[in-house]
Design a protein around this motif. Structure first.
Motif, mmCIF file in Angstrom:
data_model
loop_
_atom_site.group_PDB
_atom_site.id
_atom_site.type_symbol
_atom_site.label_atom_id
_atom_site.label_comp_id
_atom_site.label_asym_id
_atom_site.label_seq_id
_atom_site.Cartn_x
_atom_site.Cartn_y
_atom_site.Cartn_z
ATOM 1 N N LEU A 90 0.805 -1.217 0.000
ATOM 2 C CA LEU A 90 0.000 0.000 0.000
ATOM 3 C C LEU A 90 0.840 1.271 0.000
ATOM 4 O O LEU A 90 0.332 2.354 -0.274
ATOM 5 C CB LEU A 90 -0.943 0.002 1.206
ATOM 6 N N LEU A 91 2.140 1.125 0.295
ATOM 7 C CA LEU A 91 3.033 2.284 0.221
ATOM 8 C C LEU A 91 3.313 2.682 -1.223
ATOM 9 O O LEU A 91 3.702 3.812 -1.500
ATOM 10 C CB LEU A 91 4.359 1.978 0.927
ATOM 11 N N TYR A 92 3.107 1.738 -2.164
ATOM 12 C CA TYR A 92 3.496 1.967 -3.553
ATOM 13 C C TYR A 92 2.347 1.863 -4.551
ATOM 14 O O TYR A 92 2.490 2.274 -5.696
ATOM 15 C CB TYR A 92 4.574 0.956 -3.972
ATOM 16 N N THR A 93 1.219 1.299 -4.144
ATOM 17 C CA THR A 93 0.114 1.125 -5.078
ATOM 18 C C THR A 93 -1.163 1.687 -4.473
ATOM 19 O O THR A 93 -1.184 2.116 -3.318
ATOM 20 C CB THR A 93 -0.073 -0.363 -5.444
ATOM 21 N N THR A 94 -2.228 1.689 -5.251
ATOM 22 C CA THR A 94 -3.494 2.250 -4.778
ATOM 23 C C THR A 94 -4.253 1.224 -3.942
ATOM 24 O O THR A 94 -4.081 0.014 -4.104
ATOM 25 C CB THR A 94 -4.372 2.672 -5.965
ATOM 26 N N SER A 95 -5.112 1.714 -3.063
ATOM 27 C CA SER A 95 -5.888 0.806 -2.218
ATOM 28 C C SER A 95 -6.852 -0.037 -3.051
ATOM 29 O O SER A 95 -7.136 -1.181 -2.703
ATOM 30 C CB SER A 95 -6.665 1.614 -1.168
ATOM 31 N N SER A 96 -7.341 0.529 -4.162
ATOM 32 C CA SER A 96 -8.271 -0.230 -5.002
ATOM 33 C C SER A 96 -7.573 -1.415 -5.660
ATOM 34 O O SER A 96 -8.101 -2.537 -5.674
ATOM 35 C CB SER A 96 -8.895 0.675 -6.060
ATOM 36 N N LYS A 97 -6.378 -1.184 -6.203
ATOM 37 C CA LYS A 97 -5.630 -2.291 -6.799
ATOM 38 C C LYS A 97 -5.222 -3.311 -5.748
ATOM 39 O O LYS A 97 -5.270 -4.517 -5.980
ATOM 40 C CB LYS A 97 -4.391 -1.765 -7.534
ATOM 41 N N ALA A 98 -4.824 -2.819 -4.564
ATOM 42 C CA ALA A 98 -4.435 -3.729 -3.486
ATOM 43 C C ALA A 98 -5.614 -4.605 -3.063
ATOM 44 O O ALA A 98 -5.453 -5.797 -2.807
ATOM 45 C CB ALA A 98 -3.927 -2.933 -2.287
ATOM 46 N N GLY A 99 -6.814 -3.997 -3.032
ATOM 47 C CA GLY A 99 -7.997 -4.760 -2.665
ATOM 48 C C GLY A 99 -8.292 -5.867 -3.659
ATOM 49 O O GLY A 99 -8.641 -6.988 -3.282
ATOM 50 N N PHE A 100 -8.138 -5.548 -4.952
ATOM 51 C CA PHE A 100 -8.402 -6.560 -5.974
ATOM 52 C C PHE A 100 -7.360 -7.670 -5.935
ATOM 53 O O PHE A 100 -7.697 -8.858 -5.969
ATOM 54 C CB PHE A 100 -8.423 -5.913 -7.363
ATOM 55 N N ILE A 101 -6.086 -7.306 -5.859
ATOM 56 C CA ILE A 101 -5.027 -8.316 -5.873
ATOM 57 C C ILE A 101 -5.111 -9.208 -4.638
ATOM 58 O O ILE A 101 -4.934 -10.429 -4.722
ATOM 59 C CB ILE A 101 -3.637 -7.652 -5.982
ATOM 60 N N THR A 102 -5.399 -8.602 -3.472
ATOM 61 C CA THR A 102 -5.576 -9.408 -2.264
ATOM 62 C C THR A 102 -6.719 -10.392 -2.448
ATOM 63 O O THR A 102 -6.622 -11.560 -2.049
ATOM 64 C CB THR A 102 -5.872 -8.506 -1.049
ATOM 65 N N GLY A 103 -7.788 -9.924 -3.076
ATOM 66 C CA GLY A 103 -8.943 -10.782 -3.311
ATOM 67 C C GLY A 103 -8.679 -11.925 -4.269
ATOM 68 O O GLY A 103 -9.468 -12.873 -4.347
ATOM 69 N N LEU A 104 -7.564 -11.855 -5.004
ATOM 70 C CA LEU A 104 -7.239 -12.939 -5.940
ATOM 71 C C LEU A 104 -6.923 -14.250 -5.221
ATOM 72 O O LEU A 104 -6.791 -15.292 -5.860
ATOM 73 C CB LEU A 104 -6.056 -12.541 -6.831
ATOM 74 N N SER A 105 -6.820 -14.194 -3.890
ATOM 75 C CA SER A 105 -6.655 -15.451 -3.151
ATOM 76 C C SER A 105 -7.838 -16.381 -3.406
ATOM 77 O O SER A 105 -7.720 -17.602 -3.261
ATOM 78 C CB SER A 105 -6.520 -15.183 -1.644
ATOM 79 N N VAL A 106 -8.986 -15.801 -3.821
ATOM 80 C CA VAL A 106 -10.149 -16.619 -4.149
ATOM 81 C C VAL A 106 -9.859 -17.511 -5.360
ATOM 82 O O VAL A 106 -10.463 -18.575 -5.530
ATOM 83 C CB VAL A 106 -11.389 -15.729 -4.412
ATOM 84 N N VAL A 107 -8.931 -17.091 -6.212
ATOM 85 C CA VAL A 107 -8.507 -17.901 -7.356
ATOM 86 C C VAL A 107 -7.319 -18.784 -6.974
ATOM 87 O O VAL A 107 -7.218 -19.943 -7.391
ATOM 88 C CB VAL A 107 -8.128 -16.998 -8.550
ATOM 89 N N MET A 108 -6.418 -18.229 -6.169
ATOM 90 C CA MET A 108 -5.199 -18.956 -5.805
ATOM 91 C C MET A 108 -5.492 -20.218 -5.003
ATOM 92 O O MET A 108 -4.842 -21.257 -5.198
ATOM 93 C CB MET A 108 -4.274 -18.047 -5.006
ATOM 94 N N VAL A 109 -6.449 -20.148 -4.077
ATOM 95 C CA VAL A 109 -6.733 -21.302 -3.217
ATOM 96 C C VAL A 109 -7.135 -22.536 -4.033
ATOM 97 O O VAL A 109 -6.546 -23.602 -3.861
ATOM 98 C CB VAL A 109 -7.804 -20.950 -2.160
ATOM 99 N N PRO A 110 -8.118 -22.441 -4.934
ATOM 100 C CA PRO A 110 -8.458 -23.637 -5.716
ATOM 101 C C PRO A 110 -7.335 -24.086 -6.636
ATOM 102 O O PRO A 110 -7.145 -25.294 -6.839
ATOM 103 C CB PRO A 110 -9.699 -23.211 -6.513
ATOM 104 N N LEU A 111 -6.573 -23.143 -7.211
ATOM 105 C CA LEU A 111 -5.463 -23.541 -8.072
ATOM 106 C C LEU A 111 -4.389 -24.270 -7.275
ATOM 107 O O LEU A 111 -3.845 -25.290 -7.725
ATOM 108 C CB LEU A 111 -4.860 -22.309 -8.765
ATOM 109 N N LEU A 112 -4.089 -23.769 -6.083
ATOM 110 C CA LEU A 112 -3.106 -24.434 -5.224
ATOM 111 C C LEU A 112 -3.629 -25.784 -4.743
ATOM 112 O O LEU A 112 -2.857 -26.727 -4.560
ATOM 113 C CB LEU A 112 -2.766 -23.544 -4.023
ATOM 114 N N THR A 113 -4.942 -25.883 -4.552
ATOM 115 C CA THR A 113 -5.547 -27.164 -4.166
ATOM 116 C C THR A 113 -5.341 -28.208 -5.256
ATOM 117 O O THR A 113 -5.021 -29.362 -4.987
ATOM 118 C CB THR A 113 -7.055 -26.983 -3.893
ATOM 119 N N ILE A 114 -5.518 -27.773 -6.513
ATOM 120 C CA ILE A 114 -5.310 -28.685 -7.644
ATOM 121 C C ILE A 114 -3.856 -29.130 -7.708
ATOM 122 O O ILE A 114 -3.550 -30.311 -7.877
ATOM 123 C CB ILE A 114 -5.725 -28.009 -8.967
#
Length: 309
Positions: A90-114
């Motif tokens: 958050l020191l280098y990027t916008t809060s909106s982008k940080a919110g979206f990228i953090t939310g990508l864990s919703v994609v990462m979890v199933p991919l890591l499960t596979i």
């Protein structure tokens, strides 16, 4: 009521707690820097749960061994990575982008499960993930700028949260919930404190004028009791009854609750795209909760393979 349904409702409550406390945390860290805030917040939660463990759940103390402590440390490290790299990003990027990228864990979890567990996803889970990801984009992205180092830091944060969900699902079935929760949040407190000592003005955490101010003290008490102690205990206790993918989808509701809370409490503007994003995330969670036999892949999954909902 089925244990899986109780678990999903309980985890949705956790997302509600995290989302609804976002405003007060955001206000508090304008007085006390984030790593210092988390160091104190997690320390208070560890003390409260530790006292509960000591006086009311002593039988769990008998389960303390090297494996349990190692599991708690691993969970604590992943959780700290999530919080620390989000703060750094958050020191280098916008809060909106940080919110979206953090939310990508919703994609990462199933991919890591596979990848890690060789479990293919059901059609309902894939549709739910797609809907939630699109919803996260609409809810959080308010500006489109080029990628920078901050986005990379936040991506590491997302991996930290994703691995925390995965390993919580693994260890929650093996170890007592309260003891495991106490260890992991104590680890986050220690690592946050060390990082604050290195990177922040840690003296502010010992300044009564700062810590005892209404904004900081109220935020510390609310987050320590509800958003840390209660929330992670609920997650550790109930995640054994559901799948990591469903947990990730449920936790994708956190920014939805944060947006709704910000709208009513802080007067934040909720655009049409953000409202549509909230609806898509909610729809994605609902689709993922549908029975497996209701939505099926056109081609049957390889015989003998477990499909994760």
């Amino acid at each position: 009521m089925k244990p899986s349904i109780v678990a999903d409702i309980s985890l949705l409550l956790v997302a509600l707690i995290w989302g609804s406390t976002f405003v007060i945390v955001q206000n508090a860290i304008s007085f006390l820097e984030p790593l210092s805030f988390n160091g104190v917040r997690f320390a208070l939660a560890a003390i409260l749960l530790g006292l509960w463990l000591l006086f009311f759940e002593r039988r769990q103390l008998k389960a303390l061994n090297g494996k349990l402590i190692s599991a708690g440390i691993i969970l604590g490290v992943f959780l700290f990575i999530g919080y620390a790299f989000q703060t750094l990003g958050l020191l280098y990027t916008t809060s909106s982008k940080a919110g979206f990228i953090t939310g990508l864990s919703v994609v990462m979890v199933p991919l890591l499960t596979i990848v890690l567990y060789k479990k293919p996803l059901g059609l309902n889970a894939c549709l739910g993930i797609a809907g939630a990801t699109a919803g996260l984009y609409l809810l959080t992205i308010t500006d489109i700028t080029s990628l920078n180092i901050g986005d990379g830091f936040v991506l590491i944060c997302a991996f930290g949260f994703a691995f925390h969900i995965l390993f919580t699902g693994k260890y929650a079935r093996e170890f007592p919930s309260l003891a495991l929760t106490v260890i992991q949040i104590a680890v986050v407190s220690v690592l946050s404190g060390i990082s604050a000592f290195i990177f922040e003005d840690w003296r502010r955490a010992f300044n009564p004028a700062v810590v005892l101010s209404t904004e900081v003290l109220s935020a510390l008490l609310v987050t320590a009791v509800f958003a840390t102690g209660a929330a992670f205990l609920i997650q550790t206790n109930f995640q054994k009854y559901t799948t990591p993918t469903r947990v990730a989808l449920i936790f994708a509701m956190e920014p939805v609750f944060a947006a709704i809370t910000g709208y009513f409490w802080a007067g934040d503007r909720l655009s049409y795209s953000a409202a549509a994003g909230c609806l898509l995330i909610f729809a994605g969670m609902i689709v993922a909760e549908l029975p497996r036999n209701l939505l099926k892949w056109p081609v049957s999954v390889k015989k003998g393979a477990d499909t994760e909902a």
